[in-house]
Design a protein around this motif. Structure first.
Motif, short mmCIF file in Angstrom:
data_model
loop_
_atom_site.label_atom_id
_atom_site.label_comp_id
_atom_site.label_asym_id
_atom_site.label_seq_id
_atom_site.Cartn_x
_atom_site.Cartn_y
_atom_site.Cartn_z
N ALA A 7 -8.62 -3.17 2.18
CA ALA A 7 -8.06 -2.39 2.62
C ALA A 7 -6.39 -1.96 1.85
O ALA A 7 -6.57 -1.41 0.81
CB ALA A 7 -7.52 -1.56 4.03
N PHE A 8 -5.83 -3.37 1.72
CA PHE A 8 -4.25 -3.18 1.50
C PHE A 8 -4.07 -4.17 0.66
O PHE A 8 -3.40 -4.41 -0.16
CB PHE A 8 -3.50 -3.69 3.07
CG PHE A 8 -3.01 -2.64 3.62
CD1 PHE A 8 -2.92 -1.55 3.57
CD2 PHE A 8 -3.96 -2.48 5.00
CE1 PHE A 8 -2.92 -0.30 4.29
CE2 PHE A 8 -4.16 -1.46 6.33
CZ PHE A 8 -2.76 -0.04 5.65
N GLN A 23 -5.04 -4.90 -2.63
CA GLN A 23 -5.97 -4.45 -3.70
C GLN A 23 -6.70 -5.92 -5.05
O GLN A 23 -7.62 -5.27 -5.67
CB GLN A 23 -5.15 -3.46 -4.64
CG GLN A 23 -4.64 -2.37 -3.93
CD GLN A 23 -5.22 -1.13 -3.74
OE1 GLN A 23 -7.43 -1.37 -3.90
NE2 GLN A 23 -5.65 -1.11 -2.13
N ARG A 33 -14.83 -1.39 1.90
CA ARG A 33 -14.37 -0.46 1.82
C ARG A 33 -14.53 0.84 2.33
O ARG A 33 -13.53 2.08 2.11
CB ARG A 33 -13.14 -0.36 0.62
CG ARG A 33 -12.12 0.23 -0.10
CD ARG A 33 -11.64 0.38 -1.63
NE ARG A 33 -11.19 -1.60 -1.28
CZ ARG A 33 -11.68 -2.38 -2.06
NH1 ARG A 33 -12.71 -2.29 -2.34
NH2 ARG A 33 -10.44 -3.86 -2.26
N LEU A 85 -8.71 -4.83 6.95
CA LEU A 85 -6.95 -5.23 6.85
C LEU A 85 -6.62 -5.81 5.42
O LEU A 85 -6.35 -5.14 4.83
CB LEU A 85 -6.13 -5.74 7.56
CG LEU A 85 -5.82 -4.60 8.95
CD1 LEU A 85 -5.09 -5.56 9.68
CD2 LEU A 85 -4.97 -2.97 8.54
#
Length: 269
Positions: free
Chosen positions: A223-224, A226, A39, A220
């Motif tokens: 990053a997306f 949570q 991250r 990804l």
């Protein structure tokens, strides 16, 4: 694309027989990665093109990082135990058409040393590659700022993944040659190179496309997604399928390149 389609077709048809062999290795491989490092890399490049730390970049590529090395060692131990049986199952199914776990323990004894030797060669090669990739990307963040640094780092990462896949493609068939033909290590390596030379472009693409997609998916997901538990499970599934893909691909390519008939395509057991 034929190798990619054929490999995924084999995995989905036989997934219930295959996944148990890679469940433990994929779990500890996932555990070896630190989402905080990934991250941080994404934030530094996407949000502002700021300089990333070398250890963060290296941790993205290598499981033997400063926080996850213990999990990586457990993963390697699991690979050494599980993969000889996985390769024995795949070989017997493709060569004889027998889809059964019977006799897998015997194949472990037969495949153990060859799997161990090839695995350590691959790990050594991968770690050297990871050091070079991390070093190049880190150097670019020192020389370039903002969007230019982010673009350069992304292009370098894609290029380094392509280089890795090219190197692997040159001896992808080494292990099947060792285990199926019974040749010595050097004779099997020479034979595997002669087989791979006829299919070099196809082998490279069959490695590069899934591997590039796997690295991208990992970034990804972190990053997306949570939720930490959800990100872990999804990442493990990505690793599980990618590991299975490479293990099956080498036998799919070997049987095609060597011109040997695959009995699993003709018989249903």
């Amino acid at each position: 694309m034929r190798y990619i389609a054929g490999t995924f077709r084999y995995i989905f048809k036989n997934f219930i027989f295959l996944f148990a062999f890679v469940l433990i290795p994929s779990y500890f491989l996932t555990a070896s990665g630190d989402p905080a490092d990934i991250r941080a890399i994404i934030d530094s490049f996407v949000a502002g093109g700021e300089r990333a730390e070398f250890r963060e970049v290296f941790a993205f590529f290598s499981p033997l990082n400063d926080r996850g090395w213990a999990f990586a060692l457990i993963c390697f131990a699991a690979v050494i135990v599980c993969f000889p049986m996985l390769f024995g199952f795949i070989e017997k199914h493709m060569r004889l058409g027998l889809r059964t776990w019977k006799g897998i323990a015997g194949r472990f004894n037969f495949n153990f040393l060859t799997t161990l030797a090839v695995f350590f060669v691959c790990i050594a090669l991968y770690e050297v590659w990871a050091l070079l990739a991390a070093g190049l990307i880190y150097a670019e963040t020192l020389l370039l700022q903002g969007i230019a640094g982010s673009i350069a780092a992304l292009v370098t990462a894609v290029g380094m993944v392509a280089l890795l896949c090219y190197l692997i493609s040159t001896f992808l068939l080494w292990l099947p040659c060792l285990q199926i033909t019974g040749y010595s290590y050097m004779d099997a390596l020479v034979y595997s190179n002669s087989l791979a030379a006829r299919k070099k472009g196809k082998i490279f693409l069959s490695l590069f496309l899934p591997c590039a997609a796997g690295y991208a998916a990992r970034g990804l997901i972190v990053a997306f997604v949570q939720n930490g538990a959800a990100a872990f499970v999804i990442t493990e599934l990505v690793y599980l399928f990618l590991i299975l893909y490479i293990c099956v691909l080498m036998f799919v390519v070997y049987f095609d390149a060597a011109g040997e008939e695959r009995m699993d395509l003709n018989k249903k057991f």
